[in-house]
Write an enzyme that holds these catalytic residues in place. Sequence first.
Site, PDB file in Angstrom:
ATOM      1  N   LYS A  51       0.820  -1.231  -0.045  1.00  0.00           N
ATOM      2  CA  LYS A  51       0.033  -0.060  -0.147  1.00  0.00           C
ATOM      3  C   LYS A  51       0.805   1.015   0.095  1.00  0.00           C
ATOM      4  O   LYS A  51       0.290   2.319  -0.341  1.00  0.00           O
ATOM      5  CB  LYS A  51      -0.962  -0.055   1.200  1.00  0.00           C
ATOM      6  CG  LYS A  51      -1.756  -1.234   1.577  1.00  0.00           C
ATOM      7  CD  LYS A  51      -2.369  -1.152   2.799  1.00  0.00           C
ATOM      8  CE  LYS A  51      -2.691  -2.705   3.182  1.00  0.00           C
ATOM      9  NZ  LYS A  51      -3.098  -2.739   4.434  1.00  0.00           N
ATOM     10  N   GLY A  52       2.179   0.819   0.324  1.00  0.00           N
ATOM     11  CA  GLY A  52       3.184   2.239   0.484  1.00  0.00           C
ATOM     12  C   GLY A  52       3.113   3.240  -0.424  1.00  0.00           C
ATOM     13  O   GLY A  52       3.607   4.271  -0.288  1.00  0.00           O
ATOM     14  N   GLU A 106       7.691   2.224  -5.842  1.00  0.00           N
ATOM     15  CA  GLU A 106       7.854   1.588  -4.814  1.00  0.00           C
ATOM     16  C   GLU A 106       8.043   2.509  -3.807  1.00  0.00           C
ATOM     17  O   GLU A 106       8.497   3.848  -4.179  1.00  0.00           O
ATOM     18  CB  GLU A 106       9.174   0.624  -4.767  1.00  0.00           C
ATOM     19  CG  GLU A 106       9.973  -0.009  -3.546  1.00  0.00           C
ATOM     20  CD  GLU A 106       9.071  -0.812  -3.023  1.00  0.00           C
ATOM     21  OE1 GLU A 106       7.928  -0.660  -2.541  1.00  0.00           O
ATOM     22  OE2 GLU A 106       9.343  -2.171  -2.652  1.00  0.00           O
ATOM     23  N   ASP A 107       7.651   2.454  -2.546  1.00  0.00           N
ATOM     24  CA  ASP A 107       7.904   3.552  -1.324  1.00  0.00           C
ATOM     25  C   ASP A 107       9.378   3.437  -0.873  1.00  0.00           C
ATOM     26  O   ASP A 107      10.040   4.617  -0.814  1.00  0.00           O
ATOM     27  CB  ASP A 107       6.898   3.221  -0.072  1.00  0.00           C
ATOM     28  CG  ASP A 107       6.969   1.655   0.457  1.00  0.00           C
ATOM     29  OD1 ASP A 107       7.750   1.130  -0.157  1.00  0.00           O
ATOM     30  OD2 ASP A 107       6.145   1.562   1.325  1.00  0.00           O
ATOM     31  N   ASP A 110      14.830  -1.459   0.969  1.00  0.00           N
ATOM     32  CA  ASP A 110      15.565  -1.686   2.069  1.00  0.00           C
ATOM     33  C   ASP A 110      16.706  -2.765   2.056  1.00  0.00           C
ATOM     34  O   ASP A 110      17.529  -2.358   1.450  1.00  0.00           O
ATOM     35  CB  ASP A 110      14.708  -1.909   3.081  1.00  0.00           C
ATOM     36  CG  ASP A 110      15.252  -1.770   4.577  1.00  0.00           C
ATOM     37  OD1 ASP A 110      16.258  -1.267   4.992  1.00  0.00           O
ATOM     38  OD2 ASP A 110      14.525  -2.602   5.615  1.00  0.00           O
ATOM     39  N   LYS A 138      17.544   2.891   0.935  1.00  0.00           N
ATOM     40  CA  LYS A 138      18.392   2.718   1.965  1.00  0.00           C
ATOM     41  C   LYS A 138      19.610   1.820   1.639  1.00  0.00           C
ATOM     42  O   LYS A 138      19.564   0.499   1.962  1.00  0.00           O
ATOM     43  CB  LYS A 138      17.786   2.164   3.181  1.00  0.00           C
ATOM     44  CG  LYS A 138      16.611   2.972   3.972  1.00  0.00           C
ATOM     45  CD  LYS A 138      16.181   2.086   5.199  1.00  0.00           C
ATOM     46  CE  LYS A 138      14.910   2.742   5.925  1.00  0.00           C
ATOM     47  NZ  LYS A 138      14.564   1.605   7.064  1.00  0.00           N
ATOM     48  N   PHE A 160      14.192   4.387  10.621  1.00  0.00           N
ATOM     49  CA  PHE A 160      12.757   3.820  10.331  1.00  0.00           C
ATOM     50  C   PHE A 160      11.796   4.900  10.253  1.00  0.00           C
ATOM     51  O   PHE A 160      11.767   5.765  11.034  1.00  0.00           O
ATOM     52  CB  PHE A 160      12.220   2.852  11.408  1.00  0.00           C
ATOM     53  CG  PHE A 160      11.295   2.024  10.957  1.00  0.00           C
ATOM     54  CD1 PHE A 160      11.244   0.922  10.152  1.00  0.00           C
ATOM     55  CD2 PHE A 160       9.904   2.528  11.202  1.00  0.00           C
ATOM     56  CE1 PHE A 160      10.259   0.123   9.514  1.00  0.00           C
ATOM     57  CE2 PHE A 160       8.589   1.635  10.679  1.00  0.00           C
ATOM     58  CZ  PHE A 160       8.989   0.545   9.914  1.00  0.00           C
ATOM     59  N   VAL A 161      11.153   4.873   9.017  1.00  0.00           N
ATOM     60  CA  VAL A 161      10.512   6.276   8.643  1.00  0.00           C
ATOM     61  C   VAL A 161       9.059   5.945   8.415  1.00  0.00           C
ATOM     62  O   VAL A 161       8.843   4.704   8.041  1.00  0.00           O
ATOM     63  CB  VAL A 161      10.936   7.099   7.502  1.00  0.00           C
ATOM     64  CG1 VAL A 161      12.485   7.749   7.747  1.00  0.00           C
ATOM     65  CG2 VAL A 161      11.292   6.240   6.256  1.00  0.00           C
ATOM     66  N   ASP A 167       4.149   3.135   6.746  1.00  0.00           N
ATOM     67  CA  ASP A 167       3.242   2.911   7.959  1.00  0.00           C
ATOM     68  C   ASP A 167       4.098   2.429   9.081  1.00  0.00           C
ATOM     69  O   ASP A 167       5.415   2.080   9.016  1.00  0.00           O
ATOM     70  CB  ASP A 167       2.285   1.583   7.625  1.00  0.00           C
ATOM     71  CG  ASP A 167       2.946   0.289   7.592  1.00  0.00           C
ATOM     72  OD1 ASP A 167       3.848   0.149   6.906  1.00  0.00           O
ATOM     73  OD2 ASP A 167       2.442  -0.360   8.222  1.00  0.00           O
ATOM     74  N   ARG A 173       0.278   5.957   7.454  1.00  0.00           N
ATOM     75  CA  ARG A 173       0.470   6.197   5.957  1.00  0.00           C
ATOM     76  C   ARG A 173       0.019   7.587   5.344  1.00  0.00           C
ATOM     77  O   ARG A 173       0.484   8.032   4.465  1.00  0.00           O
ATOM     78  CB  ARG A 173      -0.249   5.209   5.319  1.00  0.00           C
ATOM     79  CG  ARG A 173       0.318   3.904   5.379  1.00  0.00           C
ATOM     80  CD  ARG A 173      -0.484   2.884   4.482  1.00  0.00           C
ATOM     81  NE  ARG A 173      -0.262   1.365   4.990  1.00  0.00           N
ATOM     82  CZ  ARG A 173       0.789   0.643   4.719  1.00  0.00           C
ATOM     83  NH1 ARG A 173       1.782   1.158   3.859  1.00  0.00           N
ATOM     84  NH2 ARG A 173       0.859  -0.570   4.906  1.00  0.00           N
TER      85      ARG A 173
HETATM   86  P1  5GP Z   1      12.975  -4.788   1.600  1.00  0.00           P
HETATM   87  O1  5GP Z   1      12.365  -6.086   1.210  1.00  0.00           O
HETATM   88  O2  5GP Z   1      13.602  -3.928   0.618  1.00  0.00           O
HETATM   89  O3  5GP Z   1      13.742  -5.030   2.848  1.00  0.00           O
HETATM   90  O4  5GP Z   1      11.697  -3.894   1.931  1.00  0.00           O
HETATM   91  C1  5GP Z   1      10.754  -3.060   1.594  1.00  0.00           C
HETATM   92  C2  5GP Z   1       9.639  -3.085   2.489  1.00  0.00           C
HETATM   93  O5  5GP Z   1      10.227  -2.957   3.857  1.00  0.00           O
HETATM   94  C3  5GP Z   1       9.039  -1.588   2.293  1.00  0.00           C
HETATM   95  O6  5GP Z   1       8.150  -1.887   0.807  1.00  0.00           O
HETATM   96  C4  5GP Z   1       8.589  -1.312   3.326  1.00  0.00           C
HETATM   97  O7  5GP Z   1       7.003  -1.831   3.554  1.00  0.00           O
HETATM   98  C5  5GP Z   1       9.261  -1.989   4.363  1.00  0.00           C
HETATM   99  N1  5GP Z   1      10.267  -0.922   5.111  1.00  0.00           N
HETATM  100  C6  5GP Z   1      11.722  -0.736   4.982  1.00  0.00           C
HETATM  101  N2  5GP Z   1      12.231   0.239   5.643  1.00  0.00           N
HETATM  102  C7  5GP Z   1      10.873   0.630   5.995  1.00  0.00           C
HETATM  103  C8  5GP Z   1      11.056   2.065   6.827  1.00  0.00           C
HETATM  104  O8  5GP Z   1      12.005   2.807   7.000  1.00  0.00           O
HETATM  105  N3  5GP Z   1       9.798   2.469   7.150  1.00  0.00           N
HETATM  106  C9  5GP Z   1       8.644   1.834   6.769  1.00  0.00           C
HETATM  107  N4  5GP Z   1       7.406   2.333   7.306  1.00  0.00           N
HETATM  108  N5  5GP Z   1       8.712   0.458   6.168  1.00  0.00           N
HETATM  109  C10 5GP Z   1      10.006   0.068   5.843  1.00  0.00           C
END
Ligand code: 5GP
Length: 188
Positions: A51-52, A106-107, A110, A138, A160-161, A167, A173
């Site tokens: 949803k991000g 994508e939001d 990470d 990140k 962590f934002v 969210d 959100r």
């Molecule tokens: P990845 O698979 O790249 O580790 O993670 C991506 C997902 O982790 C993002 O779409 C998000 O939902 C969540 N995520 C990673 N870092 C953050 C953050 O700083 N804040 C929030 N709210 N969600 C995050």
Amino acid sequence: MKPEILERVIYSPEEIAARVRELARQIAADYRSGGGRDPYRRPLLVVGLLKGALPFMADLTRAMDIPMEYDFMAVSSYQGGTSPGEVRILKDLDSPVGARDLLIVEDIVDTGHTLDHILRRLKVREPASLRVCTLLDKPARREVEVPVDYVGFTLEENLFVVGYGLDYAELYRNLPYIGVVKPEYQER
Ligand code: 5GP
């Protein structure tokens, strides 16, 4: 009123709007110039990750003056027991993507596992092109290498934002800014 879990605001609504407009201009120009793009190919398919990416995709695409269609995917990372980085598809695309130009919105990227999984799933459907635009990146936390074509803001620290789509336990959100969650509220 600023929520109790927030330490500080890192990107104001004005800063976000300015950066999103810049990104939109750049992306639209890239697709307009086409790189040999066949003018008879179907319009760009913008794929939002729910949803991000919702507020970001809405603002970004409204600032892009090129023909496009919307589609959405929803994914979730497995919690607990299963191997880290495993990703489950909750909603797949409605449209076939073969021979289409795809822009994933994508939001935040990470570890990269979510995006890696999605890209693998989409590549086998043989789109004409596949690019990725993320509001936040990140890079210091990356566990798998993923190609990211457009980045709104790079977070150097392990913050962590929340807000502007992101969210904390499904809340916040709708904040119009992006804020950093206080360390005592962070799970990791
Ligand atoms: P990845 O698979 O790249 O580790 O993670 C991506 C997902 O982790 C993002 O779409 C998000 O939902 C969540 N995520 C990673 N870092 C953050 C953050 O700083 N804040 C929030 N709210 N969600 C995050």
